[in-house]
Design a protein around this motif. Structure first.
Motif, PDB file in Angstrom:
ATOM      1  N   HIS A 201      11.659  12.722   6.197  1.00  0.00           N
ATOM      2  CA  HIS A 201      12.139  13.764   5.271  1.00  0.00           C
ATOM      3  C   HIS A 201      12.990  14.780   6.021  1.00  0.00           C
ATOM      4  N   ASP A 202      14.020  15.232   5.323  1.00  0.00           N
ATOM      5  CA  ASP A 202      14.838  16.343   5.807  1.00  0.00           C
ATOM      6  C   ASP A 202      14.541  17.607   5.005  1.00  0.00           C
ATOM      7  N   ILE A 203      14.045  17.419   3.788  1.00  0.00           N
ATOM      8  CA  ILE A 203      13.600  18.558   2.980  1.00  0.00           C
ATOM      9  C   ILE A 203      12.615  18.034   1.940  1.00  0.00           C
ATOM     10  N   ALA A 204      11.685  18.899   1.542  1.00  0.00           N
ATOM     11  CA  ALA A 204      10.688  18.523   0.533  1.00  0.00           C
ATOM     12  C   ALA A 204      10.498  19.696  -0.417  1.00  0.00           C
ATOM     13  N   PHE A 205      10.101  19.374  -1.643  1.00  0.00           N
ATOM     14  CA  PHE A 205       9.870  20.410  -2.655  1.00  0.00           C
ATOM     15  C   PHE A 205       8.566  20.126  -3.381  1.00  0.00           C
ATOM     16  N   ALA A 206       7.875  21.191  -3.758  1.00  0.00           N
ATOM     17  CA  ALA A 206       6.698  21.064  -4.611  1.00  0.00           C
ATOM     18  C   ALA A 206       6.873  22.003  -5.801  1.00  0.00           C
ATOM     19  N   GLU A 207       6.430  21.513  -6.951  1.00  0.00           N
ATOM     20  CA  GLU A 207       6.542  22.282  -8.192  1.00  0.00           C
ATOM     21  C   GLU A 207       5.603  23.486  -8.124  1.00  0.00           C
ATOM     22  N   TYR A 208       6.144  24.643  -8.452  1.00  0.00           N
ATOM     23  CA  TYR A 208       5.391  25.895  -8.322  1.00  0.00           C
ATOM     24  C   TYR A 208       6.023  26.891  -9.298  1.00  0.00           C
ATOM     25  N   PRO A 209       5.226  27.713  -9.968  1.00  0.00           N
ATOM     26  CA  PRO A 209       5.827  28.563 -11.011  1.00  0.00           C
ATOM     27  C   PRO A 209       6.787  29.634 -10.495  1.00  0.00           C
ATOM     28  N   GLU A 210       6.537  30.145  -9.290  1.00  0.00           N
ATOM     29  CA  GLU A 210       7.366  31.233  -8.765  1.00  0.00           C
ATOM     30  C   GLU A 210       8.573  30.673  -8.018  1.00  0.00           C
ATOM     31  N   LYS A 211       9.714  31.326  -8.185  1.00  0.00           N
ATOM     32  CA  LYS A 211      10.957  30.812  -7.573  1.00  0.00           C
ATOM     33  C   LYS A 211      11.071  31.156  -6.086  1.00  0.00           C
ATOM     34  N   GLY A 212      11.741  30.277  -5.339  1.00  0.00           N
ATOM     35  CA  GLY A 212      12.244  30.612  -4.011  1.00  0.00           C
ATOM     36  C   GLY A 212      11.206  30.753  -2.913  1.00  0.00           C
ATOM     37  N   LYS A 213      10.088  30.047  -3.031  1.00  0.00           N
ATOM     38  CA  LYS A 213       9.013  30.227  -2.050  1.00  0.00           C
ATOM     39  C   LYS A 213       9.131  29.255  -0.866  1.00  0.00           C
ATOM     40  N   LEU A 214       8.669  29.745   0.281  1.00  0.00           N
ATOM     41  CA  LEU A 214       8.618  28.933   1.502  1.00  0.00           C
ATOM     42  C   LEU A 214       7.188  28.445   1.720  1.00  0.00           C
ATOM     43  N   HIS A 215       7.023  27.121   1.831  1.00  0.00           N
ATOM     44  CA  HIS A 215       5.715  26.597   2.256  1.00  0.00           C
ATOM     45  C   HIS A 215       5.682  26.486   3.774  1.00  0.00           C
ATOM     46  N   HIS A 216       6.637  25.770   4.364  1.00  0.00           N
ATOM     47  CA  HIS A 216       6.728  25.786   5.825  1.00  0.00           C
ATOM     48  C   HIS A 216       8.077  25.282   6.304  1.00  0.00           C
ATOM     49  N   CYS A 217       8.453  25.761   7.468  1.00  0.00           N
ATOM     50  CA  CYS A 217       9.502  25.136   8.277  1.00  0.00           C
ATOM     51  C   CYS A 217       8.781  24.303   9.324  1.00  0.00           C
ATOM     52  N   SER A 218       9.316  23.126   9.597  1.00  0.00           N
ATOM     53  CA  SER A 218       8.626  22.203  10.499  1.00  0.00           C
ATOM     54  C   SER A 218       9.434  21.976  11.769  1.00  0.00           C
ATOM     55  N   PHE A 219       8.730  21.958  12.874  1.00  0.00           N
ATOM     56  CA  PHE A 219       9.338  21.764  14.187  1.00  0.00           C
ATOM     57  C   PHE A 219       8.822  20.465  14.784  1.00  0.00           C
ATOM     58  N   MET A 220       9.734  19.650  15.283  1.00  0.00           N
ATOM     59  CA  MET A 220       9.347  18.328  15.764  1.00  0.00           C
ATOM     60  C   MET A 220       8.886  18.340  17.215  1.00  0.00           C
ATOM     61  N   MET A 221       7.738  17.724  17.447  1.00  0.00           N
ATOM     62  CA  MET A 221       7.211  17.480  18.781  1.00  0.00           C
ATOM     63  C   MET A 221       7.469  16.004  19.115  1.00  0.00           C
ATOM     64  N   GLU A 222       7.480  15.683  20.413  1.00  0.00           N
ATOM     65  CA  GLU A 222       7.812  14.313  20.791  1.00  0.00           C
ATOM     66  C   GLU A 222       6.633  13.355  20.712  1.00  0.00           C
ATOM     67  N   THR A 223       5.435  13.850  20.913  1.00  0.00           N
ATOM     68  CA  THR A 223       4.268  12.960  20.959  1.00  0.00           C
ATOM     69  C   THR A 223       3.080  13.637  20.273  1.00  0.00           C
ATOM     70  N   TRP A 224       2.079  12.813  19.961  1.00  0.00           N
ATOM     71  CA  TRP A 224       0.829  13.324  19.382  1.00  0.00           C
ATOM     72  C   TRP A 224       0.128  14.243  20.395  1.00  0.00           C
ATOM     73  N   GLU A 225       0.213  13.861  21.657  1.00  0.00           N
ATOM     74  CA  GLU A 225      -0.387  14.712  22.688  1.00  0.00           C
ATOM     75  C   GLU A 225       0.259  16.102  22.701  1.00  0.00           C
ATOM     76  N   GLN A 226       1.558  16.136  22.452  1.00  0.00           N
ATOM     77  CA  GLN A 226       2.255  17.422  22.388  1.00  0.00           C
ATOM     78  C   GLN A 226       1.807  18.233  21.164  1.00  0.00           C
ATOM     79  N   VAL A 227       1.452  17.547  20.079  1.00  0.00           N
ATOM     80  CA  VAL A 227       0.919  18.269  18.908  1.00  0.00           C
ATOM     81  C   VAL A 227      -0.446  18.859  19.267  1.00  0.00           C
TER      82      VAL A 227
END
Ligand code: M3P
Ligand code: FE
Length: 309
Positions: A201-227
């Motif tokens: 995914h490059d962007i995702a949306f969820a249905e929500y009554p209020e406009k313009g809300k941020l759920h999260h910005c996501s940052f990529m790690m290289e490995t599970w160990e790094q997470v």
């Protein structure tokens, strides 16, 4: 795949309550690289392995949340074409002059029916990732500071009219639907995951009554160990963790959700599979939303549905 049109998420501008506290958090804990400050007082960051000047911009405000989310497009001809296509579709667009954001060219901005401001731009100064372009090393010293994700990966945005948003991304901007969670009646989508690339995914949306809300910005790690290491660093710095470390059923991404000092959720993320535009979208029924969010625990965490900025 041949990448034309919209290339990738390029920048997010996020509001924070206390600028210097947030700079310390994003620079020293998340480990982003500070690349500039402008006359408006905004602070610019990039992830260590990103090559363009900035990807995450913060400004001080009375409320947290997202000002806008931008995508880089292939070139200025593509920018002009996509602007014309958005207008032909019936959306109003405005041009923001080059230089308004540091080291960034002209931006085409439009508002989604979900209330989010989305931008397209073709130019942002390539400052490099601190690694030589000839005989490059695999990483630089900048990776050794804080959590140090490699790139801004995606955002999940909450707002109304997700079906209309999907049409704009698919019919006008050339994205494709990768996964979706159905509404309880099975008639519509409660959430959608869209890609303009080979990413899950490059962007995702969820249905929500209020406009313009941020759920999260996501940052990529290289490995599970790094997470997992990111989780250690969060705890060492008393960062408020929301969910994880765990794995999403949706996208198969391995994740931690946590909050910045202003309550903006962010994600450290790795993995997922690599879809192609000809793949049939994967569908989750609403009763399996919990597995979609947290596959091992099969739990639809309350905060996922209710806490946004
Ligand atoms: C993601 C993500 C669900 C959440 C999935 C989340 C289905 O894929 O990247 O944040 O609830
Ligand atoms: Fe995510």
């Amino acid at each position: 795949m041949a990448m034309t049109g919209v290339l990738r998420p390029g920048h997010a501008q996020v509001r924070v309550l206390n600028l210097e506290e947030s700079v310390r958090f994003y620079r020293d804990v998340l480990g982003l690289v500070e690349t500039g400050r402008d006359a408006q007082g905004r602070v610019y960051f990039k992830c260590w392995d990103e090559r363009d000047h900035n990807s995450y911009i913060i400004r001080e405000a009375d409320s947290a949340g997202l000002d806008f989310f931008g995508f880089k497009v292939l070139d200025t001809a593509t920018l002009d074409r996509l602007e014309a296509d958005l207008r032909a579709y019936g959306l109003a667009t405005t041009r923001i002059p080059a230089g308004d954001l540091l080291e960034t060219g002209e931006r085409v901005r439009f508002e989604l029916p979900s209330g989010h401001l989305i931008e397209l731009y073709a130019e942002k100064t390539a400052v490099g990732n601190g690694i030589d372009e000839v005989n490059p090393a695999p990483w630089s010293q900048q990776r050794e500071h804080g959590i140090a994700p490699v790139r801004l990966d995606h955002a999940l945005l909450y707002g109304p009219n997700v079906a209309e948003v999907q049409k704009i991304f698919v019919d006008v901007l050339g994205f494709y639907l990768v996964e979706r969670v159905l509404t309880p009646d099975g008639e519509g989508n409660a959430a959608i995951w869209l890609s303009c690339s080979h990413k899950v995914h490059d962007i995702a949306f969820a249905e929500y009554p209020e406009k313009g809300k941020l759920h999260h910005c996501s940052f990529m790690m290289e490995t599970w160990e790094q997470v997992l290491r990111a989780g250690d660093i969060m705890s060492m710095n008393k960062v408020a963790v929301d969910i994880g470390p765990t794995r999403h059923g949706v996208t198969r991404g391995c994740t931690i959700y946590a909050w910045d000092p202003s309550g903006n959720r962010f994600e450290t993320f790795m993995g997922g599979y690599q879809p192609y535009p000809d793949y049939k979208p994967l569908t989750w029924t609403f009763d399996n939303f919990g597995q979609g969010l947290d596959y091992p625990q099969r739990k639809l965490h309350e905060t996922f549905l209710t806490v946004v900025t």
